[in-house]
Design a protein around this motif. Structure first.
Motif, short mmCIF file in Angstrom:
data_model
loop_
_atom_site.label_atom_id
_atom_site.label_comp_id
_atom_site.label_asym_id
_atom_site.label_seq_id
_atom_site.Cartn_x
_atom_site.Cartn_y
_atom_site.Cartn_z
N MET B 44 0.84 -1.21 0.00
CA MET B 44 0.00 0.00 0.00
C MET B 44 0.87 1.26 0.00
O MET B 44 0.53 2.25 -0.65
N ASP B 45 2.00 1.21 0.73
CA ASP B 45 2.90 2.38 0.75
C ASP B 45 3.47 2.65 -0.64
O ASP B 45 3.58 3.80 -1.07
N MET B 48 0.96 4.17 -2.90
CA MET B 48 0.77 5.58 -2.55
C MET B 48 1.75 6.48 -3.30
O MET B 48 1.41 7.55 -3.78
N GLU B 49 3.00 6.00 -3.40
CA GLU B 49 4.02 6.75 -4.16
C GLU B 49 3.59 6.91 -5.62
O GLU B 49 3.73 7.97 -6.22
N GLU B 51 0.54 6.78 -6.82
CA GLU B 51 -0.60 7.71 -6.89
C GLU B 51 -0.11 9.14 -6.99
O GLU B 51 -0.60 9.93 -7.79
N ASP B 52 0.89 9.46 -6.15
CA ASP B 52 1.38 10.84 -6.14
C ASP B 52 2.15 11.18 -7.41
O ASP B 52 2.02 12.27 -7.95
#
Ligand SMILES: Cc1ncc(COP(=O)(O)O)c(C=O)c1O
Lengths: 404, 83
Positions: B44-45, B48-49, B51-52
Motif C-alpha cells: 500500500m505504501d 501511494m508513491e 498515486e502521487d
C-alpha cells in the motif's frame, strides 16, 4: 495440511519463538494480582503493557457494580438488542456516554473492534469514499472492507496529503468520510486534529475520530484528543472502547447527527451479535463515573507517561515522537525486539512486541504502556531494567550507531 | 505500446526498485507479494508513491485484485485514462 500452507513462513517463526521459550504472542499469566502485577512462570512480574490506563480493573466500586448486576440481571443477555431486546443497563450506559460527551446520541457495541466495523461500514455506502490515515488500526482497515465504499489511504498525520487526495476525488460523486485516531496505538503519537478539521470543512467531508487510546487520557475532562484540540464540533462521530481506560470490554460511538438512530437497524456488527452482559455494562458505567470524578487519575497517568518516556529517552532508546501513555522503543530488527522483550521478562517486567504489518513503516517495536496505578517507584524500576537489558544487548542509540 | 503506457510502466518499476531493500530483476510477470516478499502495508505504501507521481487515486479494493506487476500497470493505466 495444505489448508495452512499459506501460513508456512509465519508458522515457522511462531514455532521458533515457542522453542526459544519466549513467545510474546503466547504469554500465560498464572494469576493477575493487581492492575500492575501478575504471576508469570512462578515469578511476580511488573505489568507495563496492558493498556490499563486508569488502573480501574480492581477498583472496588467497579467490581462491586459488576457483581451486583450479575446477581440482579443474570450472567448474559443471550441475544442481540434488535432481536432479543435491550436491558435497562444498555440504555443507562448510552445515556451516561451521551451526557459525558455532550452529544445527542450514543450507541454501545460489543467491542471497540465492532464499533469501528459497525460505524464505518454503515456510514460509507457504495458510492461514498473513505479516507483512512495510513497508520489506522486493523479494525478500521477491516471496517473499510466490510462496506462497499471506495477506500483511499493518506499519509499518516498529514493534513496536506489528505487535502491532496480529497482534491483528486473532488469530482467523484458520493460523500467523503475521513477516519483518524486520537493517540495512535503503536507509537503513541497524536493526530493534528485541528488541521484535519480545517481540511474536512474545506472539502465538505465528514470526520470520525477513534479515541480508543485517548479517552480518559487527554482533554480537560478526559473526553480525548478532540476535546484537547478544541474541535469536537468538527468530529461527526467519536468512536471508542471500554477495553482500555474503562477497564472492561465493549465499544461505543457518540454523535449529534440527526437521524443517526437508523444505524441501529442498518449496522450489521451492531445487529447480528449478542449485546454486552449486565456485569460488563454496569462495570463500565461505574468506571466512567470514576473517570469523570477523579481527574487525579489522568494527572497521575500523564506524570507516569512522561517519567517513562524521559527515562528511556535519557538511556538512549529511540522512541516515538512524543510522550504518551504508549511508549515504544524502536528496535533495529524483530530479533532485537524479541531479545529485549525476553530479557525484560526474565528480569520481571512484562512489555509488548509489535511487528509489521501491524506497525508503520516496517518498524519493530518494544512497546510499553503505563497506568495511573503505577507508582513512580515502579516506573523507575522499569527504567532500571531497561537500562540493564538494553545495554547488555547493545540496543541503546550510541551502541547501535557504533555498531554500524 | 503508447507513450503513456510506457511512462506508467517506467514510473511503477522505478518506484518499486527504489522501495526494495536490494535491486531485483522486475518484469510484468513478477508477483508483488510472493516474489518480492512485500507485506500488505509495504504494497500500500508503494502504491501511494505511484498515486502521487501520476496524480491519480487507486482505491484499496483495486490494489487487492492486483497480483503481478503487469496487473498493476494495467490497473493504473485504466485509472489514469479515466482521470
Ligand atoms: C485504535 C483502536 N481502535 C479500536 C480498538 C479495538 O478495541 P477493542 O479492544 O475494544 O476491540 C483498538 C484496540 O485494540 C485500537 O487500538
Amino acid at each position: 495440511m495444505a489448508l495452512f500452507d499459506k501460513y508456512a513462513a509465519l508458522a515457522a517463526q511462531y514455532r521458533q519463538l515457542e522453542q526459544a521459550g519466549a513467545n510474546p504472542f503466547n504469554v500465560k499469566f498464572e494469576e493477575v494480582l493487581s492492575p500492575t502485577e501478575a504471576m508469570l512462570a512462578g515469578r511476580r512480574t511488573l505489568l507495563l503493557g496492558t493498556n490499563n490506563y486508569l488502573g480501574l480493573t480492581y477498583e472496588p466500586a467497579v467490581v462491586a457494580a459488576a457483581n451486583a448486576a450479575s446477581s440482579a440481571s443474570g450472567s448474559g443477555t443471550t441475544g442481540s438488542r434488535i432481536a432479543n431486546g435491550s436491558y435497562g443497563g444498555h440504555g443507562r450506559l448510552e445515556a451516561a456516554l451521551a451526557d459525558f460527551y455532550g452529544r445527542k446520541q450514543a450507541m454501545v457495541f460489543s467491542t471497540g473492534y465492532q464499533a469501528n466495523l459497525g460505524i464505518i461500514s454503515a456510514l460509507a455506502g457504495k458510492n461514498d469514499h473513505l479516507l483512512l490515515d495510513a497508520d489506522s488500526h486493523a479494525s478500521i482497515y477491516d471496517a473499510s472492507r466490510l462496506g462497499y465504499a471506495q477506500v483511499t489511504r493518506f499519509r499518516h498525520n498529514s493534513p496536506e496529503d489528505l487535502a491532496n487526495r480529497l482534491r483528486r476525488l473532488k469530482d467523484e460523486p458520493g460523500d467523503k468520510i475521513i477516519i483518524v485516531e486520537g493517540i495512535y496505538s503503536m507509537l503513541g503519537d497524536t493526530a493534528p486534529l485541528k488541521e484535519f478539521a480545517a481540511v474536512k470543512r474545506e472539502y465538505g467531508a465528514y470526520m470520525v475520530v477513534d479515541e480508543a487510546h485517548s479517552l480518559g487520557v487527554l482533554g480537560a475532562t478526559g473526553r480525548g484528543l478532540a476535546e484537547q484540540a478544541g474541535v469536537e464540533a468538527d468530529c461527526d462521530f467519536i468512536v471508542g472502547t471500554f477495553s482500555k481506560s474503562l477497564a472492561g470490554v465493549g465499544g461505543f460511538a457518540v454523535t449529534d447527527m440527526e437521524g443517526a438512530e437508523v444505524l441501529r437497524v442498518v449496522s450489521r456488527p451492531y445487529m447480528f451479535t449478542a449485546s454486552l452482559p449486565p456485569s460488563n455494562i454496569a462495570a463500565t458505567e461505574a468506571a466512567l463515573h470514576e473517570l469523570r470524578t477523579r481527574p487525579e487519575l489522568r494527572r497521575r497517568l500523564n506524570e507516569n507517561a512522561h517519567r517513562l518516556y524521559r527515562g528511556l529517552e535519557r538511556l538512549g532508546f529511540e522512541l516515538g515522537p512524543e510522550p504518551s501513555p504508549v511508549v515504544s522503543a524502536i528496535m533495529p530488527t524483530p530479533e532485537a525486539a524479541f531479545g529485549l522483550w525476553a530479557a525484560l521478562l526474565k528480569a520481571g517486567l512484562y512489555t509488548n512486541v509489535s511487528l509489521p504489518p501491524a506497525t508503520p513503516r516496517g518498524l519493530a517495536l518494544l512497546r510499553s504502556s503505563v497506568s495511573a496505578a503505577h507508582s513512580p517507584a515502579q516506573i523507575d524500576h522499569a527504567i532500571a531494567l531497561f537500562a540493564e537489558a538494553g545495554s547488555s544487548l547493545g540496543l541503546l542509540k550510541a551502541e547501535l550507531a557504533a555498531a554500524k | 505500446m503508447s507513450d503513456q503506457a510506457s511512462e506508467i510502466r517506467e514510473v511503477i518499476f522505478g518506484t518499486l526498485q527504489a522501495a526494495l531493500p536490494q535491486a531485483r530483476p522486475l518484469s510484468d510477470d513478477t508477483h508483488i507479494i510472493e516474489d518480492l516478499g512485500l507485506d500488505s502495508v509495504a504494497v500500500m505504501d508503494f502504491v501511494m508513491e505511484i498515486e502521487d507521481k501520476l496524480d491519480i487515486s487507486v482505491p484499496l479494493d483495486k490494489i487487492a485484485e492486483v497480483e503481478t506487476l503487469g496487473d498493476l500497470v494495467a490497473t493504473v493505466q485504466r485509472l489514469k485514462q479515466a482521470a
